[in-house]
Design a protein around this motif. Structure first.
Motif, PDB file in Angstrom:
ATOM      1  N   SER A  59      39.992  41.182  50.229  1.00 55.95           N
ATOM      2  CA  SER A  59      39.221  40.569  49.148  1.00 55.95           C
ATOM      3  C   SER A  59      39.367  41.390  47.860  1.00 55.95           C
ATOM      4  O   SER A  59      39.060  42.585  47.835  1.00 55.95           O
ATOM      5  CB  SER A  59      37.756  40.501  49.560  1.00 55.95           C
ATOM      6  OG  SER A  59      36.947  40.502  48.406  1.00 55.95           O
ATOM      7  N   ALA A  60      39.819  40.718  46.798  1.00 51.31           N
ATOM      8  CA  ALA A  60      39.998  41.424  45.526  1.00 51.31           C
ATOM      9  C   ALA A  60      38.668  41.959  45.010  1.00 51.31           C
ATOM     10  O   ALA A  60      38.607  43.028  44.412  1.00 51.31           O
ATOM     11  CB  ALA A  60      40.625  40.490  44.498  1.00 51.31           C
ATOM     12  N   LYS A  61      37.608  41.210  45.254  1.00 50.06           N
ATOM     13  CA  LYS A  61      36.266  41.636  44.795  1.00 50.06           C
ATOM     14  C   LYS A  61      35.890  42.987  45.412  1.00 50.06           C
ATOM     15  O   LYS A  61      35.269  43.824  44.784  1.00 50.06           O
ATOM     16  CB  LYS A  61      35.244  40.597  45.250  1.00 50.06           C
ATOM     17  CG  LYS A  61      34.647  39.793  44.148  1.00 50.06           C
ATOM     18  CD  LYS A  61      33.438  39.030  44.692  1.00 50.06           C
ATOM     19  CE  LYS A  61      32.688  38.301  43.639  1.00 50.06           C
ATOM     20  NZ  LYS A  61      33.358  37.453  42.744  1.00 50.06           N
ATOM     21  N   ALA A  62      36.279  43.173  46.693  1.00 53.40           N
ATOM     22  CA  ALA A  62      35.842  44.376  47.417  1.00 53.40           C
ATOM     23  C   ALA A  62      36.691  45.606  47.088  1.00 53.40           C
ATOM     24  O   ALA A  62      36.178  46.733  47.091  1.00 53.40           O
ATOM     25  CB  ALA A  62      35.886  44.107  48.923  1.00 53.40           C
ATOM     26  N   GLU A  66      36.148  49.948  47.619  1.00 55.09           N
ATOM     27  CA  GLU A  66      36.439  50.328  49.013  1.00 55.09           C
ATOM     28  C   GLU A  66      36.640  51.831  49.172  1.00 55.09           C
ATOM     29  O   GLU A  66      37.221  52.490  48.303  1.00 55.09           O
ATOM     30  CB  GLU A  66      37.721  49.632  49.497  1.00 55.09           C
ATOM     31  CG  GLU A  66      37.553  48.163  49.803  1.00 55.09           C
ATOM     32  CD  GLU A  66      36.872  47.884  51.132  1.00 55.09           C
ATOM     33  OE1 GLU A  66      36.017  48.680  51.559  1.00 55.09           O
ATOM     34  OE2 GLU A  66      37.186  46.859  51.735  1.00 55.09           O
ATOM     35  N   ASN A  67      36.167  52.357  50.330  1.00 56.76           N
ATOM     36  CA  ASN A  67      36.408  53.749  50.700  1.00 56.76           C
ATOM     37  C   ASN A  67      37.382  53.731  51.880  1.00 56.76           C
ATOM     38  O   ASN A  67      37.041  53.206  52.945  1.00 56.76           O
ATOM     39  CB  ASN A  67      35.069  54.386  51.088  1.00 56.76           C
ATOM     40  CG  ASN A  67      35.232  55.792  51.622  1.00 56.76           C
ATOM     41  OD1 ASN A  67      36.356  56.251  51.889  1.00 56.76           O
ATOM     42  ND2 ASN A  67      34.126  56.480  51.792  1.00 56.76           N
ATOM     43  N   VAL A  73      39.796  47.521  56.742  1.00 54.08           N
ATOM     44  CA  VAL A  73      41.029  46.883  56.249  1.00 54.08           C
ATOM     45  C   VAL A  73      41.741  47.766  55.219  1.00 54.08           C
ATOM     46  O   VAL A  73      42.953  48.002  55.327  1.00 54.08           O
ATOM     47  CB  VAL A  73      40.711  45.484  55.648  1.00 54.08           C
ATOM     48  CG1 VAL A  73      41.953  44.882  55.008  1.00 54.08           C
ATOM     49  CG2 VAL A  73      40.170  44.553  56.729  1.00 54.08           C
ATOM     50  N   PHE A  74      41.002  48.263  54.225  1.00 53.72           N
ATOM     51  CA  PHE A  74      41.634  49.042  53.149  1.00 53.72           C
ATOM     52  C   PHE A  74      41.811  50.487  53.618  1.00 53.72           C
ATOM     53  O   PHE A  74      41.105  51.407  53.209  1.00 53.72           O
ATOM     54  CB  PHE A  74      40.771  48.960  51.888  1.00 53.72           C
ATOM     55  CG  PHE A  74      41.519  49.310  50.622  1.00 53.72           C
ATOM     56  CD1 PHE A  74      42.623  48.577  50.224  1.00 53.72           C
ATOM     57  CD2 PHE A  74      41.113  50.359  49.811  1.00 53.72           C
ATOM     58  CE1 PHE A  74      43.317  48.889  49.059  1.00 53.72           C
ATOM     59  CE2 PHE A  74      41.795  50.680  48.642  1.00 53.72           C
ATOM     60  CZ  PHE A  74      42.901  49.945  48.282  1.00 53.72           C
ATOM     61  N   ASP A  95      38.788  39.928  38.623  1.00 49.92           N
ATOM     62  CA  ASP A  95      38.699  40.634  39.915  1.00 49.92           C
ATOM     63  C   ASP A  95      40.090  41.002  40.429  1.00 49.92           C
ATOM     64  O   ASP A  95      40.300  42.099  40.963  1.00 49.92           O
ATOM     65  CB  ASP A  95      38.061  39.727  40.989  1.00 49.92           C
ATOM     66  CG  ASP A  95      36.576  39.535  40.759  1.00 49.92           C
ATOM     67  OD1 ASP A  95      35.999  40.303  39.967  1.00 49.92           O
ATOM     68  OD2 ASP A  95      36.002  38.599  41.365  1.00 49.92           O
ATOM     69  N   MET A  96      41.018  40.065  40.267  1.00 46.47           N
ATOM     70  CA  MET A  96      42.366  40.309  40.801  1.00 46.47           C
ATOM     71  C   MET A  96      43.034  41.449  40.025  1.00 46.47           C
ATOM     72  O   MET A  96      43.707  42.306  40.603  1.00 46.47           O
ATOM     73  CB  MET A  96      43.216  39.033  40.726  1.00 46.47           C
ATOM     74  CG  MET A  96      42.692  37.901  41.600  1.00 46.47           C
ATOM     75  SD  MET A  96      42.897  38.197  43.375  1.00 46.47           S
ATOM     76  CE  MET A  96      44.373  37.236  43.691  1.00 46.47           C
TER      77      MET A  96
END
Ligand SMILES: Cc1cc2nc3c(=O)[nH]c(=O)nc-3n(C[C@H](O)[C@H](O)[C@H](O)COP(=O)(O)O)c2cc1C
Length: 354
Positions: A59-62, A66-67, A73-74, A95-96
């Motif tokens: 998700s681009a928003k997340a 992200e850590n 996922v990341f 966001d993207m």
């Protein structure tokens, strides 16, 4: 070495410019949600000989928050980042662009924009293949990402939509014209490469992909085009290069089933029966290394259908894996399975390979 093998290796190993970067191998691992995570990518890295690895869609928003130490996922290994393309999913140019910026800062090879996912819960939120219906919004996303980053921008998309309303009015050929137009718009908006999956939505992988449509996209643009869909062995790979003139190939399910597939096609690995058992036990080890037991086993269940597709009676093996409640039980099932000599399918079992 057979002449055709040698020819295929030459095709694969031709250098290819993607935006500002050079690639030395034209076979890449496709983005696969729930499957192409850090543990599976480490298994692929054991065998090597791929051009690039694509991440699961994220998700681009997340992404900006992200850590990597806690995100399921990341998450990646430092050793792989230079050959990693991170795939993002979203519908807002802002966001993207922010997500792409983070991806660039992390030192990945590139960013991939998902305009291909036709899963209903994604499309209902105006993301993935839904954006094929909104080309202007899709191009605003590409332009915003182009403005934000210098790393290569990939776009993955499919032939288009053939939903109940359109089915009467449109033929796949008309849709292909729309897809060609979309590809030209992507190039003009600043994309550096395309991965094209020649199937319509909502049809997922039930009907064969139309490789002739890959050829049409390739003819229409000057940026590299990666073909994708149903390449399951060496001769499929050769045929896709030959029939479509694509610049590279994105491999999904076969790379799951045979993580050594890239190395085999490059003439660097010859699989035997031991390979199957070695790979699966190593994969379990890697899942346990990267994930807690619950996350690890969830991922293994999802993966098991692709692994089992290589075997006659793979359905039975898979059912036994699914019934097992822990990796200890799964290892017992596998040890028993490998006591007998392996009966391999010529092509992966299509019932499992969905
Ligand atoms: C379980 C599964 C998950 C997938 N996840 C993604 C994804 O996250 N992003 C994406 O662009 N495509 C995704 N795909 C599509 C694959 O990248 C690929 O286009 C498809 O499997 C066809 O290629 P293949 O015939 O080589 O498997 C997924 C496919 C499968 C089977």
């Amino acid at each position: 070495m057979r002449e055709s093998q040698e020819r295929l290796q030459q095709l694969i190993q031709r250098p290819l410019q993607i935006g500002t970067r050079l690639l030395n191998n034209r076979l890449v691992f496709a983005p696969m949600s729930g499957l192409g995570h850090v543990a599976f990518r480490e298994l692929l890295a054991d065998y090597g000989h791929y051009g690039l690895l694509f991440s699961e869609m994220s998700s681009a928003k997340a992404i900006p928050q992200e850590n990597r130490l806690v995100s399921p996922v990341f998450r990646w290994r430092d050793e792989e980042s230079h050959l990693l393309v991170w795939q993002i999913l979203g519908n807002s140019p802002g966001d993207m662009a922010k997500a792409a910026k983070r991806i660039e800062q992390e030192g990945f090879f590139g960013v991939d924009i998902n305009f291909g996912c036709s899963v209903a819960r994604i499309c209902k939120r105006g993301m993935g293949a839904y954006l094929l219906k909104k080309p202007d919004q899709a191009m605003d996303i590409i332009k915003a990402v182009r403005y934000a980053v210098d790393i290569p921008i990939w776009v993955k998309f499919r032939t288009g939509w053939l939903d109940a309303k359109n089915r009467i009015k449109l033929e796949p050929a008309d849709l292909c014209d729309k897809a060609v137009n979309f590809a030209c718009m992507l190039e003009a908006a600043g994309a550096d490469a395309i991965t094209f999956h020649p199937r319509v939505a909502p049809d997922r992988r039930t009907r064969p992909p139309k490789w002739t449509h890959i050829a049409k996209i390739k003819q229409a643009v000057n940026i590299p085009v990666f073909g994708n869909g149903n390449v399951f062995d060496e001769s499929d790979c050769y045929d896709m290069f030959d029939q479509t003139a694509c610049d590279g190939i994105s491999l999904g399910r076969i790379a799951l089933a045979k993580p050594w597939f890239f190395a085999s096609l490059n003439g660097m690995f010859a699989a035997d029966d031991n390979t199957y058992s070695e790979a699966i036990f190593r994969y379990i080890h890697l899942l346990e290394k990267h994930y807690d037991p619950q996350q690890a086993i969830k991922r293994f269940y999802k993966y098991s259908r692709y692994y089992c597709a290589s075997f006659r009676f793979g359905n039975t093996l898979r059912a036994k894996i699914r019934k097992s409640k822990s990796f200890d039980e799964i290892k017992c099932v596998l040890n028993k399975f490998f006591e007998n000599s392996l009966m391999l399918n010529q092509r992966p079992n299509e019932n499992l390979f969905v």
